[in-house]
Design an enzyme around this catalytic site. Structure first.
Site, PDB file in Angstrom:
ATOM      1  N   HIS A 144     -10.313  -1.112  -6.841  1.00 18.12           N
ATOM      2  CA  HIS A 144      -9.948   0.086  -6.075  1.00 18.12           C
ATOM      3  C   HIS A 144      -8.993   0.997  -6.847  1.00 18.12           C
ATOM      4  O   HIS A 144      -9.196   2.210  -6.881  1.00 18.12           O
ATOM      5  CB  HIS A 144      -9.333  -0.347  -4.742  1.00 18.12           C
ATOM      6  CG  HIS A 144      -9.000   0.778  -3.822  1.00 18.12           C
ATOM      7  ND1 HIS A 144      -9.966   1.578  -3.239  1.00 18.12           N
ATOM      8  CD2 HIS A 144      -7.803   1.262  -3.390  1.00 18.12           C
ATOM      9  CE1 HIS A 144      -9.382   2.484  -2.479  1.00 18.12           C
ATOM     10  NE2 HIS A 144      -8.070   2.326  -2.560  1.00 18.12           N
ATOM     11  N   ASP A 163       0.840  -1.203   0.000  1.00 15.41           N
ATOM     12  CA  ASP A 163       0.000   0.000   0.000  1.00 15.41           C
ATOM     13  C   ASP A 163       0.879   1.259   0.000  1.00 15.41           C
ATOM     14  O   ASP A 163       1.638   1.481   0.940  1.00 15.41           O
ATOM     15  CB  ASP A 163      -0.894  -0.042   1.261  1.00 15.41           C
ATOM     16  CG  ASP A 163      -2.019   0.981   1.231  1.00 15.41           C
ATOM     17  OD1 ASP A 163      -1.975   1.892   0.398  1.00 15.41           O
ATOM     18  OD2 ASP A 163      -2.932   0.864   2.069  1.00 15.41           O
TER      19      ASP A 163
HETATM   20  C1  LIG Z   1     -10.196   8.777  -0.748  1.00 11.89           C
HETATM   21  C2  LIG Z   1      -9.072   8.189  -0.964  1.00 11.89           C
HETATM   22  C3  LIG Z   1      -8.706   6.809  -0.564  1.00 11.89           C
HETATM   23  C4  LIG Z   1      -9.127   6.044   0.492  1.00 11.89           C
HETATM   24  C5  LIG Z   1     -10.107   6.420   1.586  1.00 11.89           C
HETATM   25  C6  LIG Z   1      -8.428   4.797   0.408  1.00 11.89           C
HETATM   26  C7  LIG Z   1      -8.550   3.749   1.317  1.00 11.89           C
HETATM   27  C8  LIG Z   1      -7.837   2.566   1.269  1.00 11.89           C
HETATM   28  N1  LIG Z   1      -6.978   2.131   0.275  1.00 11.89           N
HETATM   29  C9  LIG Z   1      -6.471   0.919   0.585  1.00 11.89           C
HETATM   30  C10 LIG Z   1      -5.565   0.147  -0.168  1.00 11.89           C
HETATM   31  C11 LIG Z   1      -4.947   0.540  -1.371  1.00 11.89           C
HETATM   32  N2  LIG Z   1      -5.100   1.734  -1.999  1.00 11.89           N
HETATM   33  C12 LIG Z   1      -4.350   1.745  -3.140  1.00 11.89           C
HETATM   34  C13 LIG Z   1      -4.246   2.775  -4.031  1.00 11.89           C
HETATM   35  C14 LIG Z   1      -4.884   4.007  -3.931  1.00 11.89           C
HETATM   36  N3  LIG Z   1      -5.800   4.397  -2.982  1.00 11.89           N
HETATM   37  C15 LIG Z   1      -6.177   5.702  -3.189  1.00 11.89           C
HETATM   38  C16 LIG Z   1      -7.101   6.447  -2.462  1.00 11.89           C
HETATM   39  C17 LIG Z   1      -7.769   6.018  -1.305  1.00 11.89           C
HETATM   40  N4  LIG Z   1      -7.631   4.840  -0.681  1.00 11.89           N
HETATM   41  C18 LIG Z   1      -5.453   6.157  -4.324  1.00 11.89           C
HETATM   42  C19 LIG Z   1      -5.536   7.555  -4.891  1.00 11.89           C
HETATM   43  C20 LIG Z   1      -4.666   5.113  -4.784  1.00 11.89           C
HETATM   44  C21 LIG Z   1      -3.732   5.132  -5.992  1.00 11.89           C
HETATM   45  C22 LIG Z   1      -4.490   4.771  -7.212  1.00 11.89           C
HETATM   46  C23 LIG Z   1      -3.600   4.798  -8.436  1.00 11.89           C
HETATM   47  O1  LIG Z   1      -3.345   5.898  -8.946  1.00 11.89           O
HETATM   48  O2  LIG Z   1      -3.144   3.753  -8.870  1.00 11.89           O
HETATM   49  C24 LIG Z   1      -3.669   0.485  -3.239  1.00 11.89           C
HETATM   50  C25 LIG Z   1      -2.743   0.050  -4.381  1.00 11.89           C
HETATM   51  C26 LIG Z   1      -1.305   0.390  -4.138  1.00 11.89           C
HETATM   52  C27 LIG Z   1      -1.008   1.858  -4.111  1.00 11.89           C
HETATM   53  O3  LIG Z   1      -0.906   2.497  -5.161  1.00 11.89           O
HETATM   54  O4  LIG Z   1      -0.883   2.379  -3.031  1.00 11.89           O
HETATM   55  C28 LIG Z   1      -4.028  -0.258  -2.135  1.00 11.89           C
HETATM   56  C29 LIG Z   1      -3.576  -1.638  -1.779  1.00 11.89           C
HETATM   57  C30 LIG Z   1      -7.042   0.549   1.831  1.00 11.89           C
HETATM   58  C31 LIG Z   1      -6.737  -0.742   2.539  1.00 11.89           C
HETATM   59  C32 LIG Z   1      -7.871   1.566   2.245  1.00 11.89           C
HETATM   60  C33 LIG Z   1      -8.651   1.707   3.479  1.00 11.89           C
HETATM   61  C34 LIG Z   1      -8.480   1.056   4.582  1.00 11.89           C
HETATM   62 FE   LIG Z   2      -6.542   3.174  -1.445  1.00  8.26          FE
END
Ligand SMILES: C=CC1=C(C)c2cc3[nH]c(cc4nc(cc5[nH]c(cc1n2)c(C)c5CCC(=O)O)C(CCC(=O)O)=C4C)c(C)c3C=C
Ligand SMILES: [Fe+2]
Length: 413
Positions: free
Chosen positions: A321, A227
């Site tokens: 996601h 993440d």
């Molecule tokens: C409002 C924004 C976001 C929330 C709330 C959110 C919660 C959340 N996310 C994960 C796990 C992952 N998120 C990943 C990517 C990712 N997440 C957000 C935004 C929110 N996440 C963005 C903008 C992105 C990047 C998207 C992209 O441009 O590719 C990923 C993939 C790996 C990474 O890029 O970091 C994971 C895994 C959890 C578990 C969670 C709430 C508990």
């Molecule tokens: Fe996320």
């Protein structure tokens, strides 16, 4: 992430150990010539700190620490409310005290009346970051300085927010690679709040410890996913513009600052852990083992949202996601995610009370967190396994120069 960390040349907190600590060490080896030699050595030439302990992050600078600093292993988030009657002058005095103490602790120095909790340890990448919540401005008599960007976050369908653990007048983010160093800072800053501010809520989190993996890696969250991969990078052309308020931004005291959205997001881990690996990967759009996108390549390969497999199906599903959260799906909206995992025991129903202390940094929440969360709220496969239980938004002013304190331009400008 930046390379703002540097091994500290000072070991002043350890030198302050002085005779009391040396006597304790001598006690362990008392009774012979070797013991006498060891106590002398302990007093005069402490063993060098490991690089983990010795690393210090500068407090002073254009930005506050703890935004682009590499993630530390231990984090505490604290929100305070101003005590009844505490005015602008009292708030200014508190921020001055807090800034001085944060500077000392981040350099590995012991403040006066030290509790001794972090004796023996170096700064261990300690960072302390201060922010102001919407409700601060009216109480401190600086309502005319309240940024428009601090408007309350909109309601989201999936919100189940606990007001007692949400919002707050003042916010402190404390993080370090040593748990005692982090708690030491928490205790010192909480004591200094004294009669001026009262703790509203506290949340404690953690990340991977440096050195736990064979090579430096992006951290994993409690769902087991890598993440943080597709975070904006300081080397990106638009990083500064996306994450920090421009030098001519409004209000002037926030120029060079940032906005932190804090969400306590509980994970429904029992349901999640029952999903097959294939399903878990589809929900996110990345492989669990190495974080590679399902469109192919390795962890750092750009995600190809339009890639189709041999059957003509999208490689990254429509509600995955990473698709729903991507800047490409949100008119370029982006934020720097810098979270901590948390585990607060088990709930009455036996499920883990665990998840993510999600902290998102951006120049403007309306161009970062808000549009993306709106989209996730409507149709993100991962959201079915999440509960947003607390929420806050803070204006985090720029860093300060030596002799100044964080928020001085607001409180004395
Ligand atoms: C409002 C924004 C976001 C929330 C709330 C959110 C919660 C959340 N996310 C994960 C796990 C992952 N998120 C990943 C990517 C990712 N997440 C957000 C935004 C929110 N996440 C963005 C903008 C992105 C990047 C998207 C992209 O441009 O590719 C990923 C993939 C790996 C990474 O890029 O970091 C994971 C895994 C959890 C578990 C969670 C709430 C508990
Ligand atoms: Fe996320």
């Amino acid at each position: 992430m930046t390379t703002e960390q540097a091994p500290s040349s000072g070991i002043s907190r350890r030198r302050l150990l002085g005779s009391a600590g040396a006597a304790g060490a001598a006690g362990l080896v008392a009774g012979g010539a070797a013991g006498a030699y060891a106590s002398e050595a302990t007093r005069d030439a402490p063993a060098p700190l490991s690089s983990l302990g010795a690393t210090a992050v500068p407090f002073h600078g254009r930005r506050q620490p703890g935004i682009t600093t590499p993630l530390q292993a231990h984090g505490h988030l604290l929100a305070f409310d101003l005590a009844p009657g505490a005015n602008r002058k009292a708030a200014a005095a508190l921020l001055r005290r807090w800034s001085r103490t944060a500077k000392e602790l981040m350099a590995g120095e012991a403040p006066p009346d030290d509790t001794g909790i972090a004796l023996d340890a170096g700064p261990s990448s300690l960072t302390v970051t201060f922010g102001f919540g919407r409700t601060f401005f009216g109480k401190a008599g600086v309502e005319d300085q309240r940024p428009e960007a601090l408007a309350p976050l909109p309601d989201f369908v999936s919100d189940a927010l606990d007001p007692k653990r949400s919002n707050g007048d003042l916010w402190i983010q404390i993080a370090a690679d040593d748990a005692l160093v982090a708690f030491h800072a928490l205790r010192a800053l909480q004591r200094e709040a004294a009669d001026t501010a009262r703790l509203r809520w506290q949340m404690n989190g953690f990340n991977r410890s440096p050195g736990a993996t064979g090579r430096p890696m992006t951290t994993r969250n409690l769902m087991g996913q890598i993440d943080g991969t597709n975070n904006p990078k300081p080397a990106d052309d638009d990083f500064e513009r996306r994450i920090f308020v421009p030098e001519r931004g409004e209000p002037a005291w926030m120029a060079g600052g940032s906005y932190a959205v804090v969400r306590r997001i509980r994970m429904l881990l029992d349901s999640w852990d029952h999903l097959s690996l294939e399903r878990q990967e589809k929900v996110v759009g990345r492989r669990k083992s190495d974080g590679a996108p399902l469109s192919g390549g390795t962890e750092t390969t750009p995600v190809q949202l339009d890639k189709v497999d041999k059957n003509g199906a999208l490689a990254i599903a429509g509600a995955a996601h990473v698709r729903v959260a991507a800047p490409a799906s949100n008119q370029g909206a982006a934020m720097l995610r810098r979270p901590f995992s948390y585990h607060d025991g088990f709930r009455d129903d036996g499920a883990p009370d665990a998840g993510l202390l999600f902290i998102a940094w951006q120049a403007d929440p309306m161009k970062g967190f808000v549009p993306v969360q709106r989209k996730l709220d409507l149709g993100d496969d991962l959201s079915r396994f999440l509960r947003h239980e607390a929420s806050a938004l803070f204006a985090v002013p720029p860093g300060c120069a030596p002799g100044e304190y964080v928020g001085q331009a607001l409180l004395e400008g």
